[in-house]
Each structure stands twice: as C-alpha cells, then as structure tokens.
Design an enzyme around this catalytic site. Structure first.
Site, PDB file in Angstrom:
ATOM      1  N   LEU A 171      69.302  71.333 190.770  1.00  0.00           N
ATOM      2  CA  LEU A 171      68.676  72.637 190.650  1.00  0.00           C
ATOM      3  C   LEU A 171      68.714  73.270 192.036  1.00  0.00           C
ATOM      4  CD1 LEU A 171      65.484  71.980 188.450  1.00  0.00           C
ATOM      5  CD2 LEU A 171      67.638  73.034 187.746  1.00  0.00           C
ATOM      6  N   ASP A 172      69.011  74.572 192.094  1.00  0.00           N
ATOM      7  CA  ASP A 172      69.048  75.261 193.378  1.00  0.00           C
ATOM      8  C   ASP A 172      67.691  75.146 194.085  1.00  0.00           C
ATOM      9  OD1 ASP A 172      71.622  76.016 192.821  1.00  0.00           O
ATOM     10  OD2 ASP A 172      71.072  78.033 192.146  1.00  0.00           O
ATOM     11  N   LYS A 173      67.702  75.350 195.384  1.00  0.00           N
ATOM     12  CA  LYS A 173      66.485  75.241 196.185  1.00  0.00           C
ATOM     13  C   LYS A 173      65.370  76.120 195.639  1.00  0.00           C
ATOM     14  CE  LYS A 173      64.772  75.870 200.921  1.00  0.00           C
ATOM     15  NZ  LYS A 173      65.119  76.282 202.311  1.00  0.00           N
TER      16      LYS A 173
ATOM     17  N   HIS B   4      75.570  77.211 190.214  1.00  0.00           N
ATOM     18  CA  HIS B   4      74.910  78.526 190.100  1.00  0.00           C
ATOM     19  C   HIS B   4      75.305  79.248 188.808  1.00  0.00           C
ATOM     20  CE1 HIS B   4      73.936  77.751 194.235  1.00  0.00           C
ATOM     21  NE2 HIS B   4      75.136  78.022 194.684  1.00  0.00           N
TER      22      HIS B   4
ATOM     23  N   THR C 294      65.126  77.285 192.544  1.00  0.00           N
ATOM     24  CA  THR C 294      64.944  77.129 191.099  1.00  0.00           C
ATOM     25  C   THR C 294      63.900  76.061 190.824  1.00  0.00           C
ATOM     26  OG1 THR C 294      67.219  77.787 190.638  1.00  0.00           O
ATOM     27  CG2 THR C 294      66.090  76.548 188.917  1.00  0.00           C
TER      28      THR C 294
END
Length: 259
Positions: free
Chosen positions: A103-105, A207, A107
C-alpha cells in the site's frame, strides 16, 4: 525440493525474495552457504538457515492483518529510517513476517502479513483473481456515467486494465468515513467539490487505483483498502493488527491460497 521453493513454503520470504536471500549469501544448508539458484534440499534431512535462523516445513505459518495508517512505508526496513509497517506488527513474536503486496505511504487500510511465502505469491498471482476493494475520495464531482471507462477496462500507459466494479458512495455514509473522516465538515471544507468512489479490482499494478481515477480526470485525495480477497477489516482500529481467525484461514484454503 528446490531451495527457493523450500524457503518460500517455510515462510522465510516470497519465492523471489528467497532467491534474493540466496544470491546475497544469507542462506546456509548444513552449515554451507548456498547461492546457486535451483539447488535442491531434502526437507527431512537438511538443515536450512537464513541469517542463522533455522527454517522447517513443520513450522506453522502465521497470517495477520494490519489496518495501516497513513505515513508508513510498506517495507520491513528503510535505509533512510523512515517509518515502516514493520514497527506496527509483532516481528519479535513472529520472525519472518512480511507484507503481502504493498500500500502506498499515504494509503490506509487492510495490509496482510504472513510468514508463508508460497501463500503470499498465490495471493498476488493474477490467476487467483483475488479481489481488492478500495474506497477513494477524489477531486471533483463524479457522475455515475463517468465511471463507465473503468467498468469497461481503461487503457493506462502500461496497458489495458481489466474491467473494474465501481460505484458512487454517499460522503455522509458510514462506508465513506474511512476516507472522508468524521470531522469532514469542520476541517475539510476544501474537499466540498469531491466525490467518494468504491472500486474493486483484482490486478495489482503500481499505483493502479490512483492512475485509473486520474485517467478519468478525478485525482485521488485519499485512498483506503477495506478488503483483500475474503478478508475484511471489520472493527479493527487504524494502526492495530490481529491474527486471522480459523474461519478466515479456511477461506484462504478454499481459494487455494494456502495449504
């Protein structure tokens, strides 16, 4: 059995991660460093270690979920000492834990951890069609017909996406609270011209959800993953973790994710 497959099944790392451990000289078989990919071991006889820790196929795999908060990198170690999800899960109690996917930073939401490399690989493999549900707060007012390109399968710069399930969500609903926030009206007036969208995809490109929504001219403000396959966060608080229940483990077995 091939050594990298053994390491993945024993929970040392994913299959690819196990290969990296081998080539880095961190794996020993009966005391000898083994770096050649494709080397074989007998699980009943050979003693396999990674950084001095013995791994066997009799070890029970660990599965847990974290409700990831924003601001943490999905990695177990960062050379720049930035906050990582490793600090939020019990790595001392369960050595060998690693996150399944990323998961993105910025998110939030469900991030699965395991010590079972093979199960992690299965969970991420496109052939398993593991569905991930996201809630996104996006810029602008989105109409239902604006989502049609996503439902048909939008074309991104790295190729076409599989059709996504998507629908609009009331910003005042309980479902939207994970991305809108309970103090939305008081603190986030700048988000008035925004919309909450629910999406379900089974691919896992980098992403991907953000790029899909940006492709229809509605960039993501906030993104939250509420479920991963048969697993849902339920009432798990942000920043907290819990072990999977027997019922959840059985659902993974039924899908062929874990043995």
């Amino acid at each position: 059995m091939r050594l990298q497959r053994f390491l993945a099944r024993a929970g040392a790392a994913s299959r690819r991660g196990s290969e990296n451990l081998m080539t880095a000289g961190r794996v020993r078989v009966n005391g000898y460093v083994v770096t050649e990919l494709g080397s074989k071991v007998d699980p009943l006889i050979d003693v396999v270690t990674v950084d001095g820790i013995v791994y066997t196929l009799t070890q029970k795999s660990v599965f847990l979920m974290l409700n990831k908060p924003a601001g943490f990198l999905t990695t177990m170690k960062d050379p720049r000492n930035r906050p990582c999800v490793a600090s939020l899960v019990p790595t001392d109690q369960h050595p060998g834990l690693f996150p399944v996917g990323r998961l993105d930073k910025d998110t939030t939401g469900l991030l699965l951890f395991t010590t079972d490399g093979q199960a992690a690989q299965n969970m991420l493999h496109p052939s398993k069609h593991v569905t991930k549900h996201y809630i996104a707060l996006v810029e602008g007012i989105v109409l239902d017909e604006d989502l049609e390109p996503l439902r048909r399968g939008i074309l991104l710069d790295d190729g076409p996406c599989a059709p996504a399930q998507c629908e609009l969500v009331d910003k005042n609903s309980r479902q939207a609270m994970s991305v809108v926030g309970r103090k939305y009206h008081a603190q986030h007036l700048e988000y008035k011209a925004s919309t909450v969208v629910c999406l379900a995809i089974h691919e896992g490109r980098k992403h991907q959800v953000k790029r899909m929504l940006e492709a229809i001219d509605h960039p993501v403000i906030r993104l939250h993953r509420q479920s991963f396959g048969p697993l849902s966060l339920g009432n798990l608080k942000q920043g907290s973790w819990r072990l999977l229940t027997d019922q959840e483990l059985a659902s993974l077995t039924k899908m062929g994710i874990q043995q």
